[in-house]
Design an enzyme around this catalytic site. Structure first.
Site, mmCIF file in Angstrom:
data_model
loop_
_atom_site.group_PDB
_atom_site.id
_atom_site.type_symbol
_atom_site.label_atom_id
_atom_site.label_comp_id
_atom_site.label_asym_id
_atom_site.label_seq_id
_atom_site.Cartn_x
_atom_site.Cartn_y
_atom_site.Cartn_z
ATOM 1 N N GLU A 152 -14.019 -10.906 -5.843
ATOM 2 C CA GLU A 152 -13.173 -10.397 -5.072
ATOM 3 C C GLU A 152 -12.380 -11.582 -4.444
ATOM 4 O O GLU A 152 -10.964 -12.156 -4.019
ATOM 5 C CB GLU A 152 -13.384 -9.246 -3.849
ATOM 6 N N ARG A 170 1.222 -0.611 -0.207
ATOM 7 C CA ARG A 170 0.263 0.344 -0.135
ATOM 8 C C ARG A 170 0.856 1.113 0.198
ATOM 9 O O ARG A 170 1.556 1.246 0.722
ATOM 10 C CB ARG A 170 -0.961 0.444 1.018
#
Length: 214
Positions: free
Chosen positions: A108, A79
């Site tokens: 997902e 991230r």
């Protein structure tokens, strides 16, 4: 500050919208837009107008997958904004108009982790950053899991998703890691603690997967 006679039964979030007298868009991108609202303060300060920056976000779902050995599934992803490799629960954006949230969660879980689930329930509904963004996140509990062979998944992982290892963590150990500050991802942390609490109650208080968002 006094609660003005309020009690536990009054603790329930409710929708409310203060008057917006005007505004402008500061930034518009593919995932979020930043707008600047001019908001009239209520009550005795009703003549005061203040600016509030709002991030308009597509929204998201997350999946806490729990196997028959009481282990939770986590994936690792880089991230960039926080500069971390984070252990996360599978999750994704609400980027297909009209797609039911459970269908998005199923997609997902399959694409990020390679699993399908036979049982789905609503675990949590959250506003992750309500002071700045309108993002809504629904976290599902997925159980009765089946692993899907990689050659049966029609999805190519790219960029941050290109190398996402999957690990199974015993639920009690995952709770310890959240409380120790070893797991930071919001969906993973909230989901792990919620599943732990739900398990203690025999999962009786969970809502169905298609429960309306409040």
């Amino acid at each position: 500050m006094s609660g003005h006679g309020l009690g536990p039964d009054d603790v329930r979030d409710r929708p409310e919208r203060w008057e917006v007298t005007g505004g402008s868009v500061a930034y518009a991108g593919p995932i979020f837009t930043v707008r600047q609202d001019r908001v009239r303060m209520p009550g005795g300060a009703g003549t005061e107008i203040v600016q509030r920056d709002v991030i308009e976000h597509l929204g998201s779902v997350g999946i806490l997958a729990l196997d028959d050995r009481d282990r939770v599934l986590l994936v690792r992803q880089y991230r960039h904004p926080v500069g971390y490799q984070l252990w996360e629960a599978p999750a994704g954006l609400r980027d297909k108009d009209g797609e039911p949230l459970r269908a998005l969660a199923e997609r997902e879980l399959l694409e990020e982790a390679g699993y399908r689930a036979g049982r789905w329930e609503t675990l949590l509904d959250l506003f992750p950053s309500s002071g700045m963004a309108d993002e809504r996140t629904r976290i599902f509990l997925a159980r009765d899991l089946t692993e899907v062979p990689a050659d049966q998944i029609d999805f190519e992982r790219v960029h941050e998703e290109a190398d996402m290892p999957v690990v199974w963590v015993p639920l009690d150990e995952a709770v310890r890691k959240v409380l120790a500050g070893e797991i930071h991802n919001m969906i993973a942390a909230a989901g792990v603690l919620a599943v732990h609490a739900a398990r203690a109650g025999g999962y009786r208080d969970l809502r169905p997967a298609d429960a309306p968002e409040g």
